[in-house]
Every structure is written in structure tokens, then in C-alpha cells.
Design a protein around this motif. Structure first.
Motif, mmCIF file in Angstrom:
data_model
loop_
_atom_site.group_PDB
_atom_site.id
_atom_site.type_symbol
_atom_site.label_atom_id
_atom_site.label_comp_id
_atom_site.label_asym_id
_atom_site.label_seq_id
_atom_site.Cartn_x
_atom_site.Cartn_y
_atom_site.Cartn_z
ATOM 1 N N ALA A 42 7.030 -5.448 -4.862
ATOM 2 C CA ALA A 42 8.177 -4.681 -4.378
ATOM 3 C C ALA A 42 9.354 -4.866 -5.340
ATOM 4 N N GLU A 43 9.882 -3.747 -5.843
ATOM 5 C CA GLU A 43 11.018 -3.877 -6.767
ATOM 6 C C GLU A 43 12.232 -4.448 -6.043
ATOM 7 N N ASN A 44 12.408 -4.124 -4.770
ATOM 8 C CA ASN A 44 13.551 -4.620 -3.995
ATOM 9 C C ASN A 44 13.230 -5.003 -2.541
ATOM 10 N N GLU A 45 12.163 -4.453 -1.984
ATOM 11 C CA GLU A 45 11.988 -4.502 -0.523
ATOM 12 C C GLU A 45 11.706 -5.876 0.059
ATOM 13 N N MET A 46 11.336 -6.869 -0.760
ATOM 14 C CA MET A 46 11.077 -8.202 -0.213
ATOM 15 C C MET A 46 12.179 -9.202 -0.562
ATOM 16 N N LYS A 47 13.284 -8.710 -1.109
ATOM 17 C CA LYS A 47 14.409 -9.603 -1.434
ATOM 18 C C LYS A 47 15.184 -9.969 -0.164
ATOM 19 N N TRP A 48 15.989 -11.018 -0.275
ATOM 20 C CA TRP A 48 16.661 -11.584 0.909
ATOM 21 C C TRP A 48 17.537 -10.545 1.615
ATOM 22 N N ASP A 49 18.274 -9.743 0.852
ATOM 23 C CA ASP A 49 19.169 -8.771 1.503
ATOM 24 C C ASP A 49 18.390 -7.714 2.275
ATOM 25 N N ALA A 50 17.160 -7.444 1.812
ATOM 26 C CA ALA A 50 16.329 -6.447 2.500
ATOM 27 C C ALA A 50 15.620 -7.035 3.716
ATOM 28 N N THR A 51 15.170 -8.274 3.604
ATOM 29 C CA THR A 51 14.301 -8.824 4.658
ATOM 30 C C THR A 51 15.063 -9.550 5.761
ATOM 31 N N GLU A 52 16.304 -10.009 5.472
ATOM 32 C CA GLU A 52 17.081 -10.691 6.519
ATOM 33 C C GLU A 52 18.536 -10.213 6.454
ATOM 34 N N PRO A 53 18.755 -8.934 6.799
ATOM 35 C CA PRO A 53 20.093 -8.352 6.632
ATOM 36 C C PRO A 53 21.151 -9.030 7.493
ATOM 37 N N GLN A 54 20.748 -9.544 8.642
ATOM 38 C CA GLN A 54 21.646 -10.377 9.458
ATOM 39 C C GLN A 54 20.935 -11.698 9.683
ATOM 40 N N ARG A 55 21.691 -12.748 9.848
ATOM 41 C CA ARG A 55 21.068 -14.067 9.973
ATOM 42 C C ARG A 55 20.096 -14.089 11.151
ATOM 43 N N GLY A 56 18.842 -14.424 10.850
ATOM 44 C CA GLY A 56 17.835 -14.523 11.904
ATOM 45 C C GLY A 56 17.275 -13.184 12.364
ATOM 46 N N VAL A 57 17.725 -12.098 11.748
ATOM 47 C CA VAL A 57 17.210 -10.762 12.093
ATOM 48 C C VAL A 57 16.436 -10.246 10.874
ATOM 49 N N PHE A 58 15.149 -10.110 11.016
ATOM 50 C CA PHE A 58 14.288 -9.804 9.879
ATOM 51 C C PHE A 58 13.832 -8.359 9.900
ATOM 52 N N ASN A 59 13.742 -7.773 8.722
ATOM 53 C CA ASN A 59 13.282 -6.395 8.582
ATOM 54 C C ASN A 59 12.197 -6.349 7.509
ATOM 55 N N ARG A 78 2.011 -9.000 -5.438
ATOM 56 C CA ARG A 78 2.901 -10.123 -5.777
ATOM 57 C C ARG A 78 4.100 -10.070 -4.832
ATOM 58 N N GLY A 79 4.542 -11.214 -4.374
ATOM 59 C CA GLY A 79 5.715 -11.289 -3.513
ATOM 60 C C GLY A 79 6.940 -11.649 -4.342
ATOM 61 N N HIS A 80 7.993 -10.844 -4.209
ATOM 62 C CA HIS A 80 9.210 -11.045 -5.021
ATOM 63 C C HIS A 80 10.417 -10.719 -4.167
ATOM 64 N N THR A 81 11.283 -11.600 -3.927
ATOM 65 C CA THR A 81 11.284 -13.031 -4.219
ATOM 66 C C THR A 81 11.892 -13.750 -3.039
ATOM 67 N N LEU A 82 11.518 -14.982 -2.770
ATOM 68 C CA LEU A 82 12.022 -15.651 -1.567
ATOM 69 C C LEU A 82 13.466 -16.118 -1.740
ATOM 70 N N LEU A 83 13.783 -16.751 -2.862
ATOM 71 C CA LEU A 83 15.173 -17.211 -3.072
ATOM 72 C C LEU A 83 15.650 -16.862 -4.472
ATOM 73 N N TRP A 84 16.881 -16.373 -4.519
ATOM 74 C CA TRP A 84 17.475 -15.901 -5.778
ATOM 75 C C TRP A 84 18.987 -15.906 -5.574
ATOM 76 N N HIS A 85 19.744 -16.090 -6.654
ATOM 77 C CA HIS A 85 21.209 -16.074 -6.508
ATOM 78 C C HIS A 85 21.735 -14.659 -6.270
ATOM 79 N N ALA A 86 20.951 -13.652 -6.660
ATOM 80 C CA ALA A 86 21.397 -12.256 -6.534
ATOM 81 C C ALA A 86 20.727 -11.593 -5.334
ATOM 82 N N GLN A 87 21.254 -10.443 -4.967
ATOM 83 C CA GLN A 87 20.725 -9.671 -3.837
ATOM 84 C C GLN A 87 20.520 -10.537 -2.589
ATOM 85 N N GLN A 88 21.495 -11.390 -2.341
ATOM 86 C CA GLN A 88 21.555 -12.101 -1.060
ATOM 87 C C GLN A 88 22.345 -11.243 -0.069
ATOM 88 N N PRO A 89 22.010 -11.320 1.211
ATOM 89 C CA PRO A 89 22.832 -10.624 2.206
ATOM 90 C C PRO A 89 24.225 -11.234 2.247
#
Ligand code: XIL
Length: 298
Positions: A42-59, A78-89
Motif C-alpha cells: 500500500a502506497e499510503n493505506e496502511m500508514k498510521w494516519d490512515a489506519t488510526e485516524p483517531q486514537r483507538g479508532v481503526f480504519n 508487503r505491509g508499510h508501515t507500522l511506525l514512522w515519523h511522517a504521516q502520523q495522525p
């Protein structure tokens, strides 16, 4: 074989592409993707901002669509990415200290658990090292929670999905340099202390040249006892584009622990690098000379 994926498979490798679900309605895009590639990320869909847009609310809607498309077509993911300094919610950007650490580890656990059994390799941590000559960590909110944040993330990911290979992924690591050596030292330390790491991803966002020690750099990591993967390959269009693509492909094939190559997009018009035309297909979906160079190298 006559496609990238089938040719790579004959060599025990995968050949993948980064995808976005917003392109899944484009028939030219989908026909190239489905014909040529046997792995996706996923170019973007599995990043933190996409998967947990609100704390504890997963998409997981985007990630799930990519996984189900891959499964239907026999592609690995391939899974990309669990933790990164960028694209955080935004909510995570506002945290620090123990609160951020807990939120980050919970994020790793939740996302890796959701996708458990479906991911070939996870980029557990992305881009945690600094550019330049220091060989040290990049400053970030995650780094400021303590130097052990990376190993904590890998342990949480292993517990959540024991079947996925767990990778550290970064850029500007295309040869032996202070940054790649800093990562090398971390991996050596993790292996010595039993921190669960299985692979290192080399993004390989390349310009008009490639370091002469590209393959040797992959090999020194493999010699530590981890797999290596080319994870985000794209190369500035120019006289050397086809040669650089072929060099990267040959380097992966020459390193027995290199699992495969992923290009960061399908067609030039799908690329995050805009006008650089860095991919293997033109905007109409036609094969470029770089494509032929890769296929010939496989
Ligand atoms: C990029 C995507 O391609 C863009 O669509 C997005 O706007 C920004 O991120 N290193 C990485 C990738 O690990 O996640 C980045 O992807 C490119 C650089």
C-alpha cells in the motif's frame, strides 16, 4: 517468462508494486498491475494516519481492499508501515513520552493483529536514521520516547503476527555510507541480543547514478543473518534509467537472501515523483526501455 512477476518467481523472488486503491477503477492501471506484478504494497493505506485516524479508532478499509485484491490474484503483500515519523495522525503528533510510547506500541499490536497471516513482510519501522555523516538516529517524537522504541516495536510486531517477516526500512542506504552503517550496527546488535528482526528494506529512490557498492552493501546485511528487500525502487528518467534498473535487479538476484524488488508505483503518472518519470511503464501503460532491461536481467 514474459512478465516481471513470473520471471522473478522463477528465481524464487517476487516483483511488486506500490498501489493506491483510488486507482483501482482505472482499467489501464489494473491490467498492468495484474499482468506484471506478483506482490503489492500500500502506497499510503496502511500508514498510521490512515489506519488510526483517531486514537483507538481503526480504519482498515483501504488496506483490506489491497489485501483482498492481492489474495484474489495470488500476490503477496508487503505491509508499510507500522511506525514512522511522517504521516502520523494529528493526535499522535501531539503526544510525547510514555503516552506516545504506549500509543505507538498499541498501534503496532492492533494493526499487525488485524492483518495477521496476510502480510509477507512488515516495515515495522521506517526511516528512523539520520541523513549525513552521524550514523545516528533521526530526531522525532518517537525517538524522544527513548532509544529502545525500535526494538519495542519489533517485539510487539512479532507477538502480534509471528508469521510475518519483520523489516527495518530506509532510504539513502544505497551503498556503504555512514547512514547504512548505522543501520547495519543496529541490526547486528539486534541479532546479538535476540531482538526479532528478519529483514532490511532498501527503498532505493535513485537519481541518475547508483553507488558501485550497491550489491556489496546488500550482501553485508545478508551476512548478518537477515533477508534484504528492495522496497520502493524508482529511478529518475535519463540516459541511465534502464541501466540502473538492471543493476538493481541483478544485485538482488546475486544476493541469495534478497527476497524481491518492489517499485514505488505502476506508471510514471502514478508516481509520487511527479515529472521525473521514474517507473517502468509510461502513462498509457506501455513498457519503457527500463522495463525491458529489468525483464532481461531477471
Ligand atoms: C510517499 C507516497 O508515495 C506519497 O503518496 C505520500 O504523499 C507520501 O509518501 N518513503 C516512504 C514512502 O517510505 O512511504 C513514501 O511514500 C515515499 C518515501
Amino acid at each position: 517468462a514474459s512478465t516481471l512477476g513470473a520471471s522473478a518467481a522463477e528465481k524464487g523472488r517476487y516483483f511488486g508494486a506500490a498501489v493506491g486503491t483510488y486507482k483501482f477503477s482505472d482499467s489501464t492501471y489494473m491490467s498492468v498491475l495484474n499482468r506484471e506484478f506478483n506482490s503489492v504494497v500500500a502506497e499510503n493505506e496502511m500508514k498510521w494516519d490512515a489506519t488510526e485516524p483517531q486514537r483507538g479508532v481503526f480504519n482498515y478499509s483501504g488496506g483490506d481492499r489491497i489485501v483482498s485484491h492481492a489474495r484474489a490474484g495470488g500476490m503477496s503483500v508487503r505491509g508499510h508501515t507500522l511506525l514512522w515519523h511522517a504521516q502520523q495522525p494529528g493526535w499522535a503528533q501531539g503526544l510525547s513520552g510514555g503516552d506516545l510510547r504506549n500509543a505507538a506500541i498499541n498501534h503496532v499490536t492492533q494493526v499487525a493483529t488485524h492483518f495477521r497471516g496476510q502480510i509477507h513482510s512488515w516495515d515495522v519501522v521506517n526511516e528512523a536514521f539520520a541523513d549525513g555523516g552521524s550514523g545516528g538516529r533521526r530526531d522525532s517524537n518517537l525517538q524522544r520516547t527513548g532509544n529502545d522504541w525500535i526494538e519495542a516495536a519489533f517485539r510487539a510486531a512479532r507477538a502480534a503476527d509471528p508469521g510475518a517477516k519483520l523489516c527495518y526500512n530506509d532510504y539513502n542506504t544505497d551503498g556503504i555510507n555512514p547512514k547504512s552503517t548505522g543501520i547495519y550496527n543496529m541490526v547486528r546488535d539486534f541479532k546479538a541480543r535476540g531482538v526479532p528482526i528478519d529483514c532490511v528494506g532498501f527503498q532505493s529512490h535513485l537519481g541518475t547514478s547508483i553507488p558501485g557498492d550497491y550489491q556489496a552493501n546488500l550482501q553485508r546485511f545478508a551476512d548478518l543473518g537477515v533477508d534484504v528487500q528492495i522496497t520502493e525502487l524508482d529511478v529518475t528518467q535519463g540516459s541511465n534509467q534502464a541501466n540502473i534498473y538492471a543493476t538493481v535487479t541483478r544485485a538482488c538476484l546475486a544476493v541469495s537472501r534478497c527476497n524481491g524488488v518492489t517499485v514505488w508505483g505502476v506508471r510514471d503518472c502514478d508516481s509520487w515523483r511527479g515529472s521525473e518519470n521514474p517507473l517502468l511503464f509510461d502513462c498509457a501503460g506501455n513498457r519503457k526501455p527500463a522495463y525491458t532491461a529489468v525483464l532481461d536481467a531477471l
